[in-house]
Design a protein around this motif. Structure first.
Motif, PDB file in Angstrom:
ATOM      1  N   ALA A   1       0.828  -1.204   0.000  1.00 52.59           N
ATOM      2  CA  ALA A   1       0.000   0.000   0.000  1.00 52.59           C
ATOM      3  C   ALA A   1       0.868   1.263   0.000  1.00 52.59           C
ATOM      4  CB  ALA A   1      -0.925  -0.001   1.218  1.00 52.59           C
ATOM      5  N   ALA A   2       1.902   1.268   0.817  1.00 49.63           N
ATOM      6  CA  ALA A   2       2.791   2.431   0.883  1.00 49.63           C
ATOM      7  C   ALA A   2       3.532   2.631  -0.438  1.00 49.63           C
ATOM      8  CB  ALA A   2       3.790   2.252   2.031  1.00 49.63           C
ATOM      9  N   GLY A   3       4.013   1.528  -1.025  1.00 52.93           N
ATOM     10  CA  GLY A   3       4.736   1.623  -2.289  1.00 52.93           C
ATOM     11  C   GLY A   3       3.868   2.149  -3.413  1.00 52.93           C
ATOM     12  N   ALA A   4       2.617   1.699  -3.465  1.00 56.71           N
ATOM     13  CA  ALA A   4       1.699   2.140  -4.521  1.00 56.71           C
ATOM     14  C   ALA A   4       1.384   3.620  -4.385  1.00 56.71           C
ATOM     15  CB  ALA A   4       0.417   1.330  -4.474  1.00 56.71           C
ATOM     16  N   ALA A   5       1.195   4.086  -3.157  1.00 52.47           N
ATOM     17  CA  ALA A   5       0.898   5.501  -2.938  1.00 52.47           C
ATOM     18  C   ALA A   5       2.044   6.386  -3.410  1.00 52.47           C
ATOM     19  CB  ALA A   5       0.621   5.754  -1.456  1.00 52.47           C
ATOM     20  N   VAL A   6       3.265   5.940  -3.182  1.00 49.01           N
ATOM     21  CA  VAL A   6       4.441   6.704  -3.594  1.00 49.01           C
ATOM     22  C   VAL A   6       4.641   6.630  -5.109  1.00 49.01           C
ATOM     23  CG1 VAL A   6       6.961   6.845  -3.430  1.00 49.01           C
ATOM     24  CG2 VAL A   6       5.601   6.445  -1.369  1.00 49.01           C
ATOM     25  N   GLY A   7       4.417   5.460  -5.691  1.00 48.95           N
ATOM     26  CA  GLY A   7       4.739   5.256  -7.103  1.00 48.95           C
ATOM     27  C   GLY A   7       3.621   5.509  -8.082  1.00 48.95           C
ATOM     28  N   ASN A   8       2.417   5.903  -7.621  1.00 58.24           N
ATOM     29  CA  ASN A   8       1.274   6.050  -8.527  1.00 58.24           C
ATOM     30  C   ASN A   8       1.506   7.030  -9.684  1.00 58.24           C
ATOM     31  OD1 ASN A   8      -1.783   5.129  -8.549  1.00 58.24           O
ATOM     32  ND2 ASN A   8      -1.750   7.266  -9.195  1.00 58.24           N
ATOM     33  N   PRO A   9       2.117   8.207  -9.463  1.00 63.58           N
ATOM     34  CA  PRO A   9       2.341   9.116 -10.596  1.00 63.58           C
ATOM     35  C   PRO A   9       3.161   8.477 -11.717  1.00 63.58           C
ATOM     36  CG  PRO A   9       2.626  10.287  -8.530  1.00 63.58           C
ATOM     37  CD  PRO A   9       2.497   8.833  -8.181  1.00 63.58           C
ATOM     38  N   ALA A  10       4.232   7.773 -11.371  1.00 64.02           N
ATOM     39  CA  ALA A  10       5.047   7.116 -12.394  1.00 64.02           C
ATOM     40  C   ALA A  10       4.280   5.971 -13.045  1.00 64.02           C
ATOM     41  CB  ALA A  10       6.347   6.597 -11.778  1.00 64.02           C
ATOM     42  N   ASP A  11       3.458   5.271 -12.262  1.00 59.62           N
ATOM     43  CA  ASP A  11       2.644   4.187 -12.798  1.00 59.62           C
ATOM     44  C   ASP A  11       1.648   4.733 -13.817  1.00 59.62           C
ATOM     45  OD1 ASP A  11       1.546   1.719 -13.187  1.00 59.62           O
ATOM     46  OD2 ASP A  11       0.904   1.400 -11.130  1.00 59.62           O
ATOM     47  N   LEU A  12       1.024   5.846 -13.498  1.00 58.65           N
ATOM     48  CA  LEU A  12       0.068   6.488 -14.402  1.00 58.65           C
ATOM     49  C   LEU A  12       0.750   6.894 -15.707  1.00 58.65           C
ATOM     50  CD1 LEU A  12      -2.751   7.747 -14.889  1.00 58.65           C
ATOM     51  CD2 LEU A  12      -1.930   9.794 -13.713  1.00 58.65           C
ATOM     52  N   ALA A  13       1.917   7.509 -15.598  1.00 56.45           N
ATOM     53  CA  ALA A  13       2.661   7.923 -16.794  1.00 56.45           C
ATOM     54  C   ALA A  13       3.056   6.716 -17.637  1.00 56.45           C
ATOM     55  CB  ALA A  13       3.907   8.705 -16.375  1.00 56.45           C
ATOM     56  N   MET A  14       3.465   5.633 -16.982  1.00 54.83           N
ATOM     57  CA  MET A  14       3.881   4.438 -17.701  1.00 54.83           C
ATOM     58  C   MET A  14       2.726   3.832 -18.504  1.00 54.83           C
ATOM     59  SD  MET A  14       5.337   0.828 -16.184  1.00 54.83           S
ATOM     60  CE  MET A  14       3.703   0.364 -15.570  1.00 54.83           C
ATOM     61  N   VAL A  15       1.560   3.705 -17.869  1.00 54.90           N
ATOM     62  CA  VAL A  15       0.397   3.134 -18.552  1.00 54.90           C
ATOM     63  C   VAL A  15       0.031   3.970 -19.774  1.00 54.90           C
ATOM     64  CG1 VAL A  15      -2.092   2.739 -18.349  1.00 54.90           C
ATOM     65  CG2 VAL A  15      -0.551   1.941 -16.548  1.00 54.90           C
ATOM     66  N   ARG A  16       0.007   5.278 -19.633  1.00 54.80           N
ATOM     67  CA  ARG A  16      -0.367   6.147 -20.749  1.00 54.80           C
ATOM     68  C   ARG A  16       0.658   6.092 -21.872  1.00 54.80           C
ATOM     69  NH1 ARG A  16      -3.276  11.645 -18.491  1.00 54.80           N
ATOM     70  NH2 ARG A  16      -5.031  10.601 -17.466  1.00 54.80           N
ATOM     71  N   MET A  17       1.931   6.049 -21.525  1.00 60.27           N
ATOM     72  CA  MET A  17       2.968   5.994 -22.548  1.00 60.27           C
ATOM     73  C   MET A  17       2.948   4.653 -23.284  1.00 60.27           C
ATOM     74  SD  MET A  17       6.053   7.926 -20.466  1.00 60.27           S
ATOM     75  CE  MET A  17       7.259   7.929 -21.800  1.00 60.27           C
ATOM     76  N   GLN A  18       2.663   3.583 -22.565  1.00 59.17           N
ATOM     77  CA  GLN A  18       2.589   2.272 -23.188  1.00 59.17           C
ATOM     78  C   GLN A  18       1.376   2.146 -24.099  1.00 59.17           C
ATOM     79  OE1 GLN A  18       2.622  -0.275 -19.723  1.00 59.17           O
ATOM     80  NE2 GLN A  18       4.780  -0.738 -19.964  1.00 59.17           N
ATOM     81  N   ALA A  19       0.274   2.789 -23.723  1.00 54.10           N
ATOM     82  CA  ALA A  19      -0.978   2.654 -24.466  1.00 54.10           C
ATOM     83  C   ALA A  19      -1.086   3.631 -25.631  1.00 54.10           C
ATOM     84  CB  ALA A  19      -2.158   2.874 -23.513  1.00 54.10           C
ATOM     85  N   ASP A  20      -0.249   4.636 -25.680  1.00 51.50           N
ATOM     86  CA  ASP A  20      -0.408   5.722 -26.637  1.00 51.50           C
ATOM     87  C   ASP A  20      -0.392   5.251 -28.095  1.00 51.50           C
ATOM     88  OD1 ASP A  20      -0.969   8.449 -26.508  1.00 51.50           O
ATOM     89  OD2 ASP A  20       1.022   8.984 -27.216  1.00 51.50           O
ATOM     90  N   GLY A  21       0.467   4.302 -28.412  1.00 54.44           N
ATOM     91  CA  GLY A  21       0.641   3.879 -29.793  1.00 54.44           C
ATOM     92  C   GLY A  21      -0.569   3.198 -30.404  1.00 54.44           C
ATOM     93  N   ARG A  22      -1.498   2.749 -29.571  1.00 52.76           N
ATOM     94  CA  ARG A  22      -2.662   2.052 -30.091  1.00 52.76           C
ATOM     95  C   ARG A  22      -3.751   3.001 -30.577  1.00 52.76           C
ATOM     96  NH1 ARG A  22      -5.863   3.193 -25.756  1.00 52.76           N
ATOM     97  NH2 ARG A  22      -7.803   2.004 -25.817  1.00 52.76           N
ATOM     98  N   LEU A  23      -3.636   4.288 -30.224  1.00 51.83           N
ATOM     99  CA  LEU A  23      -4.651   5.279 -30.564  1.00 51.83           C
ATOM    100  C   LEU A  23      -4.417   5.863 -31.952  1.00 51.83           C
ATOM    101  CD1 LEU A  23      -4.762   7.240 -27.189  1.00 51.83           C
ATOM    102  CD2 LEU A  23      -6.483   5.632 -28.016  1.00 51.83           C
ATOM    103  N   PRO A  24      -5.473   6.387 -32.602  1.00 44.60           N
ATOM    104  CA  PRO A  24      -5.278   7.145 -33.844  1.00 44.60           C
ATOM    105  C   PRO A  24      -4.297   8.285 -33.592  1.00 44.60           C
ATOM    106  CG  PRO A  24      -7.602   6.725 -33.451  1.00 44.60           C
ATOM    107  CD  PRO A  24      -6.890   6.312 -32.200  1.00 44.60           C
ATOM    108  N   SER A  25      -3.518   8.657 -34.603  1.00 41.78           N
ATOM    109  CA  SER A  25      -2.432   9.620 -34.424  1.00 41.78           C
ATOM    110  C   SER A  25      -2.890  10.942 -33.816  1.00 41.78           C
ATOM    111  CB  SER A  25      -1.734   9.885 -35.753  1.00 41.78           C
ATOM    112  OG  SER A  25      -2.668  10.357 -36.715  1.00 41.78           O
ATOM    113  N   HIS A  26      -4.112  11.407 -34.170  1.00 40.03           N
ATOM    114  CA  HIS A  26      -4.563  12.703 -33.669  1.00 40.03           C
ATOM    115  C   HIS A  26      -5.077  12.638 -32.232  1.00 40.03           C
ATOM    116  CE1 HIS A  26      -8.131  10.712 -35.271  1.00 40.03           C
ATOM    117  NE2 HIS A  26      -8.874  11.511 -34.529  1.00 40.03           N
TER     118      HIS A  26
END
Length: 321
Positions: A141-166
């Protein structure tokens, strides 16, 4: 000046050891994590693409076939290039540094505080399974609270390529992602999906760290396999499989909540984790919560092996330093 005592003191901290071992493991297994995220979002691709056409005045319903991990990997390489398999790796490394250094360090600290020296001679850690699991839950629980911002950025960066370019966010790095998220949605947005992230981290940490210790002690006590590398590999694989089984449903929900695009003046696609889980099951069936399980378990095994072996080697080196 002799830097040796200073270096040993720093490296001897469980927080630093755990963070470094997890960063190595996270980098080594990042492509599998990216494939997992893409598979978890498969059911949303058709809806997002159809929405994009609708906004352009082209109300076309897109039906996209669902593919397995090998097909997903080939699709990413063919459409985005082989380097795309490491999209978001900077965020992944930062996440491991923040998240895993906290959870592993705190877990080891709690074990040291709660152990019974009398039982330690017989059981290895001197800690019953219930206390190991409790320590792991708190640490996760403590680790997730500290690391959530980086986790959020990672998920979005990993998922970005699947979207239409615009529709892509096109983050240049984890720093760029964090800065833009704060500018666009405020500081609190960095903890979007944190309730689900904390739940997942608690389950993973309990299934991973507590299980690893318990299996290692059982193997050593009953001499099931030779001590050393064989024991570490068996315990790591077992912990990885169990962590995948208990965490995948929560991981699917976490990924979708974090990746959702909220438009000004419109309600968010999901109001929370339970709403996301309900909508996912209703539209795609209950097994949708296990999307990406194969790459998850395929990643968790190697991740656990690399992380625990790196951790054990660091401890061994420091003992002889």
């Amino acid at each position: 000046m002799d830097w040796k005592p200073f270096a040993v003191a720093i490296m001897d901290a469980q927080f630093v050891q755990g963070g470094l071992a997890s960063m190595i493991a996270g980098y080594a297994t990042h492509p599998l994590d990216l494939i997992k995220v893409r598979m978890q979002l498969q059911g949303e691709v058709a809806a997002v693409t159809s929405l994009a056409y609708a906004l352009e005045g082209k109300p076309v319903r897109i039906a996209m076939p669902r593919i397995g991990p090998v097909g997903m990997c080939m699709n990413v390489v063919q459409t985005e290039g082989i380097r795309a398999l490491y999209s978001g790796v900077s965020a992944s490394v930062l996440r491991q540094f923040l998240y895993s250094s906290t959870r592993i360090g705190l877990y080891e600290h709690l074990k040291m505080q709660w152990r019974d020296p009398r039982q330690q001679q017989q059981q290895g850690t001197g800690l019953p399974l219930v206390k190991k699991v409790t320590a792991a839950l708190l640490a996760g629980a403590a680790g997730a609270a500290v690391g959530n911002p980086a986790d959020l950025a990672m998920v979005r960066m990993q998922a970005d390529g699947r979207l239409p370019s615009h529709l892509r966010r096109n983050y240049k790095s984890v720093t760029d992602a964090l800065v833009r998220m704060v500018r666009q949605d405020g500081l609190k947005s960095l903890w979007r999906g944190s309730a689900t992230t904390v739940t997942r981290a608690m389950l993973v940490t309990a299934a991973q760290l507590a299980t690893y210790d318990q299996i290692t002690e059982a193997i050593t006590l009953h001499k099931l396999v030779p001590q050393g590398l064989a024991t570490q590999v068996v315990a790591s694989c077992s912990a990885g499989v169990l962590a995948s089984m208990v965490a995948t449903p929560v991981d699917v929900v976490k990924t979708r909540v974090m990746n959702q695009r909220i438009r000004a003046g419109e309600p968010p696609p999901y109001t929370g984790a339970l709403d996301c889980a309900f909508k996912t099951v209703r539209s795609e069936g209950p097994m949708a919560l296990y999307k990406g399980f194969i790459p998850t378990v395929t990643r968790q095994g190697p991740f656990a092996i690399v992380m625990f072996l790196s951790l054990e080697q660091m401890r061994k080196i420091l003992q002889n330093f």
